[in-house]
Design an enzyme around this catalytic site. Structure first.
Site, PDB file in Angstrom:
ATOM      1  N   ASP A  67       0.866  -1.168   0.000  1.00  0.00           N
ATOM      2  CA  ASP A  67       0.000   0.000   0.000  1.00  0.00           C
ATOM      3  C   ASP A  67       0.903   1.218   0.000  1.00  0.00           C
ATOM      4  O   ASP A  67       1.833   1.310   0.810  1.00  0.00           O
ATOM      5  CB  ASP A  67      -0.960   0.025   1.196  1.00  0.00           C
ATOM      6  CG  ASP A  67      -2.117   0.976   0.920  1.00  0.00           C
ATOM      7  OD1 ASP A  67      -2.913   0.673   0.010  1.00  0.00           O
ATOM      8  OD2 ASP A  67      -2.212   2.020   1.585  1.00  0.00           O
ATOM      9  N   SER A  68       0.655   2.120  -0.922  1.00  0.00           N
ATOM     10  CA  SER A  68       1.597   3.213  -1.105  1.00  0.00           C
ATOM     11  C   SER A  68       0.875   4.476  -1.502  1.00  0.00           C
ATOM     12  O   SER A  68      -0.316   4.452  -1.811  1.00  0.00           O
ATOM     13  CB  SER A  68       2.627   2.826  -2.175  1.00  0.00           C
ATOM     14  OG  SER A  68       1.995   2.196  -3.274  1.00  0.00           O
ATOM     15  N   PHE A 146       4.788   5.032 -13.552  1.00  0.00           N
ATOM     16  CA  PHE A 146       3.325   5.065 -13.511  1.00  0.00           C
ATOM     17  C   PHE A 146       2.887   6.096 -12.471  1.00  0.00           C
ATOM     18  O   PHE A 146       3.724   6.694 -11.784  1.00  0.00           O
ATOM     19  CB  PHE A 146       2.756   3.674 -13.188  1.00  0.00           C
ATOM     20  CG  PHE A 146       3.040   3.204 -11.780  1.00  0.00           C
ATOM     21  CD1 PHE A 146       4.278   2.664 -11.451  1.00  0.00           C
ATOM     22  CD2 PHE A 146       2.083   3.311 -10.778  1.00  0.00           C
ATOM     23  CE1 PHE A 146       4.550   2.239 -10.154  1.00  0.00           C
ATOM     24  CE2 PHE A 146       2.347   2.886  -9.473  1.00  0.00           C
ATOM     25  CZ  PHE A 146       3.585   2.347  -9.166  1.00  0.00           C
ATOM     26  N   TYR A 148       2.016   8.958 -10.136  1.00  0.00           N
ATOM     27  CA  TYR A 148       2.466  10.336  -9.949  1.00  0.00           C
ATOM     28  C   TYR A 148       3.935  10.534 -10.353  1.00  0.00           C
ATOM     29  O   TYR A 148       4.493  11.606 -10.125  1.00  0.00           O
ATOM     30  CB  TYR A 148       2.298  10.754  -8.479  1.00  0.00           C
ATOM     31  CG  TYR A 148       0.869  10.733  -7.985  1.00  0.00           C
ATOM     32  CD1 TYR A 148       0.038  11.848  -8.136  1.00  0.00           C
ATOM     33  CD2 TYR A 148       0.334   9.610  -7.363  1.00  0.00           C
ATOM     34  CE1 TYR A 148      -1.279  11.835  -7.679  1.00  0.00           C
ATOM     35  CE2 TYR A 148      -0.980   9.586  -6.899  1.00  0.00           C
ATOM     36  CZ  TYR A 148      -1.779  10.700  -7.066  1.00  0.00           C
ATOM     37  OH  TYR A 148      -3.076  10.687  -6.615  1.00  0.00           O
ATOM     38  N   ASP A 149       4.565   9.522 -10.927  1.00  0.00           N
ATOM     39  CA  ASP A 149       5.998   9.603 -11.239  1.00  0.00           C
ATOM     40  C   ASP A 149       6.413  10.864 -12.003  1.00  0.00           C
ATOM     41  O   ASP A 149       7.454  11.448 -11.701  1.00  0.00           O
ATOM     42  CB  ASP A 149       6.451   8.356 -12.017  1.00  0.00           C
ATOM     43  CG  ASP A 149       6.630   7.139 -11.115  1.00  0.00           C
ATOM     44  OD1 ASP A 149       6.597   7.308  -9.881  1.00  0.00           O
ATOM     45  OD2 ASP A 149       6.818   6.024 -11.640  1.00  0.00           O
ATOM     46  N   LYS A 169      15.000   3.899 -10.469  1.00  0.00           N
ATOM     47  CA  LYS A 169      13.812   4.076  -9.625  1.00  0.00           C
ATOM     48  C   LYS A 169      13.689   2.906  -8.653  1.00  0.00           C
ATOM     49  O   LYS A 169      13.401   3.088  -7.470  1.00  0.00           O
ATOM     50  CB  LYS A 169      12.536   4.212 -10.470  1.00  0.00           C
ATOM     51  CG  LYS A 169      11.320   4.458  -9.568  1.00  0.00           C
ATOM     52  CD  LYS A 169       9.971   4.410 -10.216  1.00  0.00           C
ATOM     53  CE  LYS A 169       8.895   4.392  -9.122  1.00  0.00           C
ATOM     54  NZ  LYS A 169       7.557   4.071  -9.603  1.00  0.00           N
TER      55      LYS A 169
HETATM   56  P1  ITT Z   1      -3.659  -2.193  -5.266  1.00  0.00           P
HETATM   57  O1  ITT Z   1      -4.330  -1.700  -4.004  1.00  0.00           O
HETATM   58  O2  ITT Z   1      -4.472  -3.186  -6.007  1.00  0.00           O
HETATM   59  O3  ITT Z   1      -2.246  -2.628  -5.025  1.00  0.00           O
HETATM   60  P2  ITT Z   1      -3.804   0.612  -5.980  1.00  0.00           P
HETATM   61  O4  ITT Z   1      -3.399   1.420  -7.180  1.00  0.00           O
HETATM   62  O5  ITT Z   1      -5.208   0.812  -5.475  1.00  0.00           O
HETATM   63  O6  ITT Z   1      -3.543  -0.941  -6.296  1.00  0.00           O
HETATM   64  P3  ITT Z   1      -2.786   1.790  -3.575  1.00  0.00           P
HETATM   65  O7  ITT Z   1      -4.108   1.772  -2.900  1.00  0.00           O
HETATM   66  O8  ITT Z   1      -1.579   1.396  -2.786  1.00  0.00           O
HETATM   67  O9  ITT Z   1      -2.768   0.845  -4.844  1.00  0.00           O
HETATM   68  O10 ITT Z   1      -2.592   3.231  -4.185  1.00  0.00           O
HETATM   69  C1  ITT Z   1      -1.340   3.671  -4.494  1.00  0.00           C
HETATM   70  C2  ITT Z   1      -1.437   4.838  -5.468  1.00  0.00           C
HETATM   71  O11 ITT Z   1      -0.333   5.697  -5.194  1.00  0.00           O
HETATM   72  C3  ITT Z   1      -1.274   4.336  -6.896  1.00  0.00           C
HETATM   73  O12 ITT Z   1      -2.507   4.160  -7.545  1.00  0.00           O
HETATM   74  C4  ITT Z   1      -0.441   5.450  -7.530  1.00  0.00           C
HETATM   75  O13 ITT Z   1      -1.316   6.452  -8.005  1.00  0.00           O
HETATM   76  C5  ITT Z   1       0.363   5.994  -6.366  1.00  0.00           C
HETATM   77  N1  ITT Z   1       1.714   5.384  -6.331  1.00  0.00           N
HETATM   78  C6  ITT Z   1       2.171   4.412  -5.482  1.00  0.00           C
HETATM   79  N2  ITT Z   1       3.437   4.086  -5.771  1.00  0.00           N
HETATM   80  C7  ITT Z   1       3.789   4.859  -6.817  1.00  0.00           C
HETATM   81  C8  ITT Z   1       4.956   4.983  -7.577  1.00  0.00           C
HETATM   82  O14 ITT Z   1       6.028   4.230  -7.368  1.00  0.00           O
HETATM   83  N3  ITT Z   1       4.978   5.887  -8.569  1.00  0.00           N
HETATM   84  C9  ITT Z   1       3.896   6.650  -8.814  1.00  0.00           C
HETATM   85  N4  ITT Z   1       2.745   6.591  -8.169  1.00  0.00           N
HETATM   86  C10 ITT Z   1       2.676   5.696  -7.164  1.00  0.00           C
END
Ligand code: ITT
Length: 191
Positions: A67-68, A146, A148-149, A169
């Protein structure tokens, strides 16, 4: 070899997670797309734990979830936990952050990544977090990566995440730092 479900529906994240996990002694499998977990946690780690635990239990296999999100200082940490829900497309999410930030001089932000590994019964075996500080550009730059990169600039490399090679990265990102802590333990658990 034990099977490990990579519990994400985000293709960009999946690609990066697989790169870290490839070469380990786990057989990687994708989460079935219809298995969606509601992210009701109050922190990144709580959400990573929810996703890993529920997917593991549903499939009876080991599962790993990430989760990120991006936390922007001048927006009081937004989009934060709501990074995926901040708009309908990557471009829409980027435009919203840029609109809300306007010409604010404080461009500081950070990417945060929490990772959880769950056993087949849903109990948590490992959890970890990584953080990468940076700055939010006024206009997107670069086409790699992908999410916000394109607006996330790392001053020490004078590049956005979207301008970096995938290898760079992978090394320095929030996800890279979380995986660096996790991988040695994940190796031990595979045997
Ligand atoms: P899953 O829960 O199925 O893994 P998700 O896209 O819903 O997919 P998150 O809830 O963790 O995942 O949301 C993370 C969002 O943060 C993700 O959709 C991106 O917009 C952003 N994000 C996370 N890591 C990133 C990265 O390395 N580079 C750019 N944006 C990132």
């Amino acid at each position: 070899m034990k099977t490990l479900i990579v519990a994400t529906s985000n293709p960009g994240k999946l690609q990066e997670m697989q790169e870290y996990l490839i070469g380990l002694n786990w057989t990687l499998k994708l989460k079935p797309p219809e298995l969606e977990i509601e992210e009701t946690g109050k922190t990144f780690l709580e959400n990573a734990i929810l996703k890993a635990s529920q997917v593991a239990k549903a499939l009876g296999e080991w599962a790993i979830a990430d989760d990120s999100g991006l936390a922007v200082e001048a927006l009081n940490g937004a989009p934060g936990l709501y990074s995926a829900r901040y708009g309908d497309t990557d471009q829409g999410r980027i435009e919203r952050v840029l609109r809300e930030l306007g010409d604010n001089n404080n461009r500081r932000g950070k990417f945060v990544c929490a990772i959880a590994l769950a056993r087949p019964d849903g109990s948590i075996a490992l959890e970890t977090e990584g953080i990468c500080p940076g700055e939010i550009l006024a206009t997107p730059q670069g086409s790699q990566g992908f999410g916000y990169d394109p607006i996330f600039y790392v001053p020490s490399y004078q590049q956005t995440f979207a301008q970096m090679t995938p290898e760079l990265k992978r090394d320095i990102s929030h996800r890279g730092q979380a995986f660096a802590k996790l991988l040695p333990k994940l190796k031990e658990l595979s045997v």
